[in-house]
Design an enzyme around this catalytic site. Structure first.
Site, short mmCIF file in Angstrom:
data_model
loop_
_atom_site.label_atom_id
_atom_site.label_comp_id
_atom_site.label_asym_id
_atom_site.label_seq_id
_atom_site.Cartn_x
_atom_site.Cartn_y
_atom_site.Cartn_z
N LYS A 43 -15.60 -13.14 -3.33
CA LYS A 43 -14.16 -13.06 -3.57
C LYS A 43 -13.51 -12.03 -2.62
O LYS A 43 -14.22 -11.24 -1.98
CB LYS A 43 -13.94 -12.65 -5.03
CG LYS A 43 -14.59 -11.32 -5.38
CD LYS A 43 -14.75 -11.16 -6.89
CE LYS A 43 -15.30 -9.77 -7.20
NZ LYS A 43 -15.65 -9.63 -8.61
N TYR A 262 3.45 13.97 9.34
CA TYR A 262 4.53 13.86 8.36
C TYR A 262 4.36 14.88 7.24
O TYR A 262 3.24 15.11 6.77
CB TYR A 262 4.54 12.47 7.73
CG TYR A 262 5.12 11.38 8.59
CD1 TYR A 262 6.42 11.46 9.08
CD2 TYR A 262 4.37 10.25 8.89
CE1 TYR A 262 6.95 10.43 9.85
CE2 TYR A 262 4.88 9.21 9.65
CZ TYR A 262 6.18 9.31 10.14
OH TYR A 262 6.69 8.30 10.87
C1 LIG Z 1 -16.82 -9.04 -8.71
C2 LIG Z 1 -17.67 -9.53 -9.77
C3 LIG Z 1 -19.07 -9.51 -9.63
C4 LIG Z 1 -19.74 -8.77 -8.51
O1 LIG Z 1 -19.66 -7.38 -8.80
P1 LIG Z 1 -20.25 -6.26 -7.82
O2 LIG Z 1 -20.03 -5.01 -8.57
O3 LIG Z 1 -19.45 -6.32 -6.56
O4 LIG Z 1 -21.68 -6.58 -7.60
C5 LIG Z 1 -19.81 -10.13 -10.62
N1 LIG Z 1 -19.22 -10.71 -11.69
C6 LIG Z 1 -17.88 -10.73 -11.87
C7 LIG Z 1 -17.30 -11.37 -13.07
C8 LIG Z 1 -17.07 -10.13 -10.93
O5 LIG Z 1 -15.74 -10.11 -11.12
#
Ligand SMILES: *Cc1c(COP(=O)(O)O)cnc(C)c1O
Length: 378
Positions: A43, A262
């Site tokens: 993702k 800044y």
């Molecule tokens: C993002 C996610 C993962 C992976 O998690 P990591 O901590 O990046 O290994 C697994 N399951 C779900 C439901 C997630 O949202």
């Protein structure tokens, strides 16, 4: 998926993604979870490294189950990998069942209305369309509430529907000693006992690495594939997958008592040499990496040394104190590392008061991206 940056000159920043490292990381986790299938969370544009490139590399290594957040991400993976199994974690967007079916996306069903809509789609096609059922065991994010379990089970049984997978998600897996992990495991175990024979999945990267009893039939690592730290307070065994180098725009001298950047939040305590580098918050170099006299900020690796960011990170650039390099003065145009072998994603994240996940997923836009393969996996 990737924004199309107008980069052709080679004078901007340079992001190098090591697909070989991602593959080796997946293989290492696959070995650790030998009794379970090893999926891959891709993702958020593959945690910033590029969803298509990452997914293809992972598929070539043997991964078959991909977890995306949105249907759009699902389409990107589908277009690249006709044979992948793709779970959409955000669930079934109302009215989108036909799209999911056409693209063979498997929704992670998170609520009774979603389940209802998917059952209608199944009945309409007279087909048990695969989907996962997600139960909330302690996040209060997505998922059926536990007291809905019997309703969920009845809705499935009424039409003889067997889900592809039962899943839940851990709130505190990065802290293996946290008691919530045990609570969630117990609640999840009681849910899956009501769905005999259906594969179960609970573990993210951290739980894959620390807790064999949480592997079940499939693990779903994300961050560890990309070299990020999954478990707090331990040496991170994963191979870094990302290197970000940016150019020095100018080297200048500053006098004691002058301020930098800044807000004049940093005052030079000595006559200093400053390198202005071409990365700012618009490039994902978070403003929280600013360095003031009260608070140390981010860092960079220049000519063999780690040097600090001084002053506020601005939109397109920030400043480094390179006084300690002495007469080893870098030149304009020279590249400095802000993420990579010498400044890990997590070191930089710690300095910016955030996590590796946010550093990585903030990578964007204005640098060239090169994919390399540092070598075949074992
Ligand atoms: C993002 C996610 C993962 C992976 O998690 P990591 O901590 O990046 O290994 C697994 N399951 C779900 C439901 C997630 O949202």
């Amino acid at each position: 998926m990737m924004p199309a940056p107008a980069i052709a000159t080679g004078y901007g920043g340079r992001l190098t993604v090591d697909l070989g490292a991602i593959i080796r990381n997946w293989q290492a986790l696959d070995k650790v979870s030998a009794g379970a299938l090893t999926g891959a969370a891709v993702k958020a544009d593959g945690y910033g490294v590029g969803i298509v490139a990452a997914s293809k590399a992972l598929f070539a290594a043997g991964a078959r189950f991909f977890f995306v957040a949105t249907p759009d991400e699902g389409l990107a993976v589908r277009a690249a990998l006709p044979e992948a199994y793709i779970f959409v974690l955000n669930g079934l967007h109302p009215g989108s069942a036909a799209l999911y079916v056409a693209e063979r996306l498997m929704p992670v069903l998170n609520s009774l209305p979603m389940l209802e809509e998917w059952m209608v789609a199944c009945l309409g096609r007279n087909e048990a369309l695969p989907a996962a059922l997600h139960f909330d065991t302690g996040m209060n994010r997505l998922g059926f509430r536990l007291n809905e379990t019997s309703v969920v089970k009845r809705m499935c049984d009424e039409v003889g529907y067997a889900p592809q997978m039962i899943m839940s998600h851990l709130a505190c897996a990065d802290q293996p000693q946290h008691e919530k992990n045990r609570t969630q495991l117990a609640l999840f175990s009681s849910v899956i006992s009501q769905f005999p024979g259906i594969p179960a999945s609970l573990a993210n990267s951290a739980a894959t690495m620390t807790s064999r009893d949480m592997h079940f039939q499939m693990v779903r690592p994300g961050i560890a594939l990309y070299g990020g730290r999954a478990v707090n307070g331990r040496r991170n065994p994963m191979v870094p997958a990302v290197r970000l180098e940016v150019p020095i725009l100018q080297v200048r001298e500053g006098k004691t008592g002058e301020s930098v950047g800044y807000g004049a939040t940093y005052t030079l305590a000595r006559d200093s040499r400053i390198a202005v580098i071409g990365i700012g918050y618009a490039d994902g170099f978070l403003r929280s990496l600013s360095g003031s006299n009260q608070h140390q900020g981010g860092k960079a690796y220049v000519r063999g040394r780690i040097v600090p960011v001084i002053g506020r990170v601005s939109m397109d650039m920030c400043e480094l104190d390179i006084t300690d390099l002495g007469n080893d003065i870098p030149l304009p145009g020279e590249m400095v590392e802000v993420l990579g072998e010498h400044v890990s994603v997590d070191d930089q994240a710690d300095a910016g008061n955030t996590i590796g996940y946010e550093m990585l997923t903030s990578l964007k836009g204005r640098y060239s991206r090169t994919y390399v393969d540092s070598g075949a996996g074992s």
